[in-house]
Design a protein around this motif. Structure first.
Motif, PDB file in Angstrom:
ATOM      1  N   ILE A  37       0.867  -1.184   0.000  1.00 24.12           N
ATOM      2  CA  ILE A  37       0.000   0.000   0.000  1.00 24.12           C
ATOM      3  C   ILE A  37       0.901   1.229   0.000  1.00 24.12           C
ATOM      4  N   GLU A  74       2.260   5.068   0.651  1.00 25.41           N
ATOM      5  CA  GLU A  74       2.192   5.957   1.830  1.00 25.41           C
ATOM      6  C   GLU A  74       0.986   6.888   1.741  1.00 25.41           C
ATOM      7  N   THR A 121      -1.871   6.251   0.211  1.00 23.91           N
ATOM      8  CA  THR A 121      -3.081   5.476   0.530  1.00 23.91           C
ATOM      9  C   THR A 121      -3.196   5.292   2.035  1.00 23.91           C
ATOM     10  N   GLN A 122      -2.093   4.897   2.659  1.00 24.79           N
ATOM     11  CA  GLN A 122      -2.100   4.645   4.108  1.00 24.79           C
ATOM     12  C   GLN A 122      -2.494   5.911   4.876  1.00 24.79           C
ATOM     13  N   ASN A 126      -5.899   6.296   7.062  1.00 19.95           N
ATOM     14  CA  ASN A 126      -5.723   6.587   8.499  1.00 19.95           C
ATOM     15  C   ASN A 126      -6.630   7.726   8.950  1.00 19.95           C
ATOM     16  N   SER A 134      -5.030  -2.737   6.020  1.00 19.46           N
ATOM     17  CA  SER A 134      -4.299  -1.553   6.495  1.00 19.46           C
ATOM     18  C   SER A 134      -5.181  -0.585   7.276  1.00 19.46           C
ATOM     19  N   SER A 135      -6.473  -0.897   7.396  1.00 18.50           N
ATOM     20  CA  SER A 135      -7.364   0.022   8.119  1.00 18.50           C
ATOM     21  C   SER A 135      -8.448  -0.729   8.881  1.00 18.50           C
TER      22      SER A 135
END
Length: 199
Positions: A61, A63, A65-66, A70, A102-103
């Motif tokens: 993923i 940065e 997107t992360q 977030n 990631s979420s």
């Protein structure tokens, strides 16, 4: 949109791990998901299973997107219509899985196209049952957006080729997979994050 249909579909939906397991189990029996059990579809499924294995190991993923996921205020569910034999799904569903991993704010459920005709018929692409189709669903189980079957660059490649050649042949399908491999899920991430941020 019929909310009870979405509720039923979410209840029937399986996780990414269950989806991968189902495809592998069917392959041991010499069949693919869906209603078409031809050799072609079996071979597509075998190839796609290997693709997804590779993507599960190598996909990252970004940065960007992360950072975007977030900052999501609300929770969402991706309700994904897919099949194991579909080349586009093999490239895209692993990306969705990485986003959801990631979420904590994003969940994913997968349903098979051929077993969910009523749902598929609500989300046709130019009259066809193109997959994968991703429905973005809010906390109230309401569809707030849909995406698919491919990122916009890949969609343009398909339309341009059809305009020139009339249909998509083996050469084109090979070139499309090469594009997906080079893209590494970047465009899919960007487009989905944009939809999530707008929701």
């Amino acid at each position: 949109m019929n909310n009870s249909l979405i509720n039923r579909s979410l209840q029937k939906g399986i996780s990414y791990i269950e989806y991968r397991k189902l495809i592998k189990e069917l392959l041991t029996k010499g069949i693919s998901t869906g209603g078409n059990h031809s050799n072609d579809f079996l071979n597509y499924s075998k190839l796609n299973d290997k693709r997804m294995d590779r993507l599960d190991k190598t996909l990252k993923i970004s940065e960007e997107t992360q950072s975007s996921i977030n900052n999501l205020k609300n929770d969402f569910t991706f309700l994904v219509i897919a099949e194991g034999w579909c080349g586009d799904a093999a490239q895209i569903v692993p990306v969705l899985n990485k986003i959801t991993e990631s979420s904590p704010k994003i969940n994913m459920k997968i349903v098979l196209r051929d077993e969910n005709e009523e749902l598929m018929n609500q989300y046709l692409t130019n009259g066809s049952k193109s997959i994968p189709k991703i429905l973005i669903i809010d906390n109230n189980n309401k569809v707030i957006n849909s995406w698919g079957p491919r990122p916009s660059i890949a969609t343009k490649m398909v339309l341009d080729y059809k305009e020139q050649h009339g249909n998509l042949d083996a050469d084109f399908k090979k070139n499309l997979q090469i594009w997906y491999n080079k893209d590494k899920g970047t465009n899919t991430q960007k487009e989905l994050v944009k939809l999530l941020k707008a929701s």
